[in-house]
Design a protein around this motif. Sequence first.
Motif, mmCIF file in Angstrom:
data_model
loop_
_atom_site.group_PDB
_atom_site.id
_atom_site.type_symbol
_atom_site.label_atom_id
_atom_site.label_comp_id
_atom_site.label_asym_id
_atom_site.label_seq_id
_atom_site.Cartn_x
_atom_site.Cartn_y
_atom_site.Cartn_z
ATOM 1 N N HIS A 23 7.801 -48.414 21.991
ATOM 2 C CA HIS A 23 8.623 -48.155 23.234
ATOM 3 C C HIS A 23 8.574 -49.364 24.045
ATOM 4 O O HIS A 23 9.491 -49.985 24.557
ATOM 5 C CB HIS A 23 8.804 -46.691 23.669
ATOM 6 C CG HIS A 23 9.404 -46.642 24.823
ATOM 7 N ND1 HIS A 23 10.870 -46.539 24.759
ATOM 8 C CD2 HIS A 23 9.216 -46.607 26.211
ATOM 9 C CE1 HIS A 23 11.481 -46.493 25.953
ATOM 10 N NE2 HIS A 23 10.642 -46.396 26.806
ATOM 11 N N ARG A 24 7.255 -49.745 24.447
ATOM 12 C CA ARG A 24 6.907 -50.872 25.282
ATOM 13 C C ARG A 24 7.610 -52.146 24.547
ATOM 14 O O ARG A 24 8.028 -52.872 25.472
ATOM 15 C CB ARG A 24 5.545 -50.635 25.582
ATOM 16 C CG ARG A 24 4.822 -49.782 26.461
ATOM 17 C CD ARG A 24 3.342 -49.973 26.387
ATOM 18 N NE ARG A 24 3.046 -48.734 27.160
ATOM 19 C CZ ARG A 24 1.988 -48.604 27.857
ATOM 20 N NH1 ARG A 24 1.054 -49.833 27.897
ATOM 21 N NH2 ARG A 24 1.432 -47.739 28.743
ATOM 22 N N VAL A 25 7.089 -52.344 23.353
ATOM 23 C CA VAL A 25 7.587 -53.432 22.907
ATOM 24 C C VAL A 25 9.076 -53.726 22.892
ATOM 25 O O VAL A 25 9.708 -54.767 23.116
ATOM 26 C CB VAL A 25 7.109 -53.730 21.457
ATOM 27 C CG1 VAL A 25 7.492 -54.808 20.625
ATOM 28 C CG2 VAL A 25 5.626 -53.962 21.368
ATOM 29 N N ARG A 26 9.767 -52.610 22.581
ATOM 30 C CA ARG A 26 11.690 -52.783 22.708
ATOM 31 C C ARG A 26 12.005 -52.874 23.890
ATOM 32 O O ARG A 26 12.580 -53.712 24.046
ATOM 33 C CB ARG A 26 11.907 -51.441 22.017
ATOM 34 C CG ARG A 26 11.897 -51.200 20.539
ATOM 35 C CD ARG A 26 12.783 -50.285 20.113
ATOM 36 N NE ARG A 26 12.549 -48.719 20.756
ATOM 37 C CZ ARG A 26 11.623 -48.161 20.195
ATOM 38 N NH1 ARG A 26 10.873 -48.033 19.214
ATOM 39 N NH2 ARG A 26 11.437 -46.909 21.039
ATOM 40 N N ARG A 27 11.328 -52.328 24.776
ATOM 41 C CA ARG A 27 11.661 -52.288 26.424
ATOM 42 C C ARG A 27 11.365 -53.968 26.843
ATOM 43 O O ARG A 27 12.233 -54.704 27.431
ATOM 44 C CB ARG A 27 10.928 -51.746 27.218
ATOM 45 C CG ARG A 27 11.255 -51.501 28.626
ATOM 46 C CD ARG A 27 10.960 -50.281 29.638
ATOM 47 N NE ARG A 27 9.791 -49.909 29.080
ATOM 48 C CZ ARG A 27 8.988 -48.915 29.552
ATOM 49 N NH1 ARG A 27 9.483 -48.307 30.604
ATOM 50 N NH2 ARG A 27 7.714 -48.647 29.310
ATOM 51 N N TYR A 28 10.241 -54.508 26.443
ATOM 52 C CA TYR A 28 9.916 -55.757 26.881
ATOM 53 C C TYR A 28 10.817 -56.879 26.123
ATOM 54 O O TYR A 28 11.258 -57.972 26.596
ATOM 55 C CB TYR A 28 8.389 -56.235 26.396
ATOM 56 C CG TYR A 28 7.934 -57.537 26.590
ATOM 57 C CD1 TYR A 28 7.679 -58.006 27.966
ATOM 58 C CD2 TYR A 28 7.952 -58.648 25.569
ATOM 59 C CE1 TYR A 28 7.229 -59.174 28.410
ATOM 60 C CE2 TYR A 28 7.508 -59.952 25.909
ATOM 61 C CZ TYR A 28 7.109 -60.309 27.190
ATOM 62 O OH TYR A 28 6.970 -61.422 27.498
ATOM 63 N N LEU A 62 12.957 -62.176 35.643
ATOM 64 C CA LEU A 62 12.948 -61.120 34.695
ATOM 65 C C LEU A 62 11.432 -60.921 33.940
ATOM 66 O O LEU A 62 11.073 -60.078 33.388
ATOM 67 C CB LEU A 62 14.176 -61.410 33.617
ATOM 68 C CG LEU A 62 15.379 -60.633 34.089
ATOM 69 C CD1 LEU A 62 16.417 -60.989 33.229
ATOM 70 C CD2 LEU A 62 15.001 -59.217 34.338
ATOM 71 N N PRO A 63 10.611 -62.345 33.728
ATOM 72 C CA PRO A 63 9.507 -62.214 32.982
ATOM 73 C C PRO A 63 8.476 -61.204 33.748
ATOM 74 O O PRO A 63 7.730 -60.439 33.120
ATOM 75 C CB PRO A 63 8.879 -63.628 32.644
ATOM 76 C CG PRO A 63 9.947 -64.413 32.974
ATOM 77 C CD PRO A 63 11.129 -63.736 33.989
ATOM 78 N N TYR A 64 8.264 -61.337 34.996
ATOM 79 C CA TYR A 64 7.736 -60.325 35.774
ATOM 80 C C TYR A 64 8.056 -58.978 35.446
ATOM 81 O O TYR A 64 6.914 -58.097 35.596
ATOM 82 C CB TYR A 64 7.553 -60.760 37.266
ATOM 83 C CG TYR A 64 6.736 -59.870 38.182
ATOM 84 C CD1 TYR A 64 5.415 -59.919 38.443
ATOM 85 C CD2 TYR A 64 7.312 -59.054 39.010
ATOM 86 C CE1 TYR A 64 4.972 -59.167 39.043
ATOM 87 C CE2 TYR A 64 6.885 -58.208 39.665
ATOM 88 C CZ TYR A 64 5.564 -58.026 39.872
ATOM 89 O OH TYR A 64 4.756 -57.279 40.757
ATOM 90 N N ILE A 65 9.200 -58.664 35.814
ATOM 91 C CA ILE A 65 9.648 -57.353 35.521
ATOM 92 C C ILE A 65 9.370 -56.903 34.133
ATOM 93 O O ILE A 65 8.792 -55.917 33.928
ATOM 94 C CB ILE A 65 11.008 -57.200 35.860
ATOM 95 C CG1 ILE A 65 11.539 -57.656 37.276
ATOM 96 C CG2 ILE A 65 11.699 -55.960 35.544
ATOM 97 C CD1 ILE A 65 12.976 -58.037 37.839
ATOM 98 N N ALA A 66 9.638 -57.473 32.940
ATOM 99 C CA ALA A 66 9.399 -57.289 31.873
ATOM 100 C C ALA A 66 7.821 -56.769 31.542
ATOM 101 O O ALA A 66 7.552 -55.831 31.018
ATOM 102 C CB ALA A 66 9.645 -58.472 30.818
ATOM 103 N N VAL A 67 6.908 -57.421 32.042
ATOM 104 C CA VAL A 67 5.797 -57.202 32.099
ATOM 105 C C VAL A 67 5.173 -56.147 32.870
ATOM 106 O O VAL A 67 4.348 -55.233 32.217
ATOM 107 C CB VAL A 67 4.628 -58.526 32.417
ATOM 108 C CG1 VAL A 67 3.188 -58.041 32.530
ATOM 109 C CG2 VAL A 67 4.936 -59.675 31.576
ATOM 110 N N VAL A 68 5.729 -56.028 34.055
ATOM 111 C CA VAL A 68 5.403 -54.795 34.763
ATOM 112 C C VAL A 68 6.018 -53.544 34.171
ATOM 113 O O VAL A 68 4.881 -52.371 34.023
ATOM 114 C CB VAL A 68 5.868 -54.795 36.042
ATOM 115 C CG1 VAL A 68 5.786 -53.388 36.830
ATOM 116 C CG2 VAL A 68 5.230 -56.010 36.858
ATOM 117 N N ALA A 70 6.445 -53.087 30.785
ATOM 118 C CA ALA A 70 5.805 -52.895 29.447
ATOM 119 C C ALA A 70 4.136 -52.319 29.919
ATOM 120 O O ALA A 70 3.883 -51.541 29.053
ATOM 121 C CB ALA A 70 5.529 -54.158 28.809
ATOM 122 N N ASN A 71 3.817 -52.722 30.657
ATOM 123 C CA ASN A 71 2.482 -52.190 31.168
ATOM 124 C C ASN A 71 2.259 -50.741 31.857
ATOM 125 O O ASN A 71 1.546 -50.102 31.768
ATOM 126 C CB ASN A 71 1.559 -53.195 32.145
ATOM 127 C CG ASN A 71 1.255 -54.341 31.373
ATOM 128 O OD1 ASN A 71 0.938 -54.312 30.064
ATOM 129 N ND2 ASN A 71 0.818 -55.625 31.933
#
Length: 116
Positions: A23-28, A62-68, A70-71
């Motif tokens: 789920h985390r990988v798909r969201r990222y 968006l990269p910052y949002i994606a990492v937050v 995903a983590n």
Amino acid sequence: MKSKRAIPAVTSLPQSPQAEGDHRVRRYALTMTIRIICFGLMVFIQPYGWYTWIFAIAAAVLPYIAVVFANAGSDSTETTAESPTLEVEAPRPYVAPLDEAGPAVFRIDESRRDES
């Protein structure tokens, strides 16, 4: 006799680590796909205007949002796993009383019919 507990539902169990990771990988991946689309829209939409800056800011943030996201995972809601076993006493098997002569025996005789 032990007290009866409610039967635990499968939905009360937490998500498996494999499913949570997927789920985390798909969201990222979805967030990064939106970032690529923002880059493309920023470059290819003509004439340039205020919306070009919106696409540029989105592509930068968006990269910052994606990492937050995903983590973060699903740690925000705490679920308590219940034991899947139900502790109930088994009923005693029924034992029919025996006659003095012993158990009843049923006899079935099959005879052939004469077809004449």
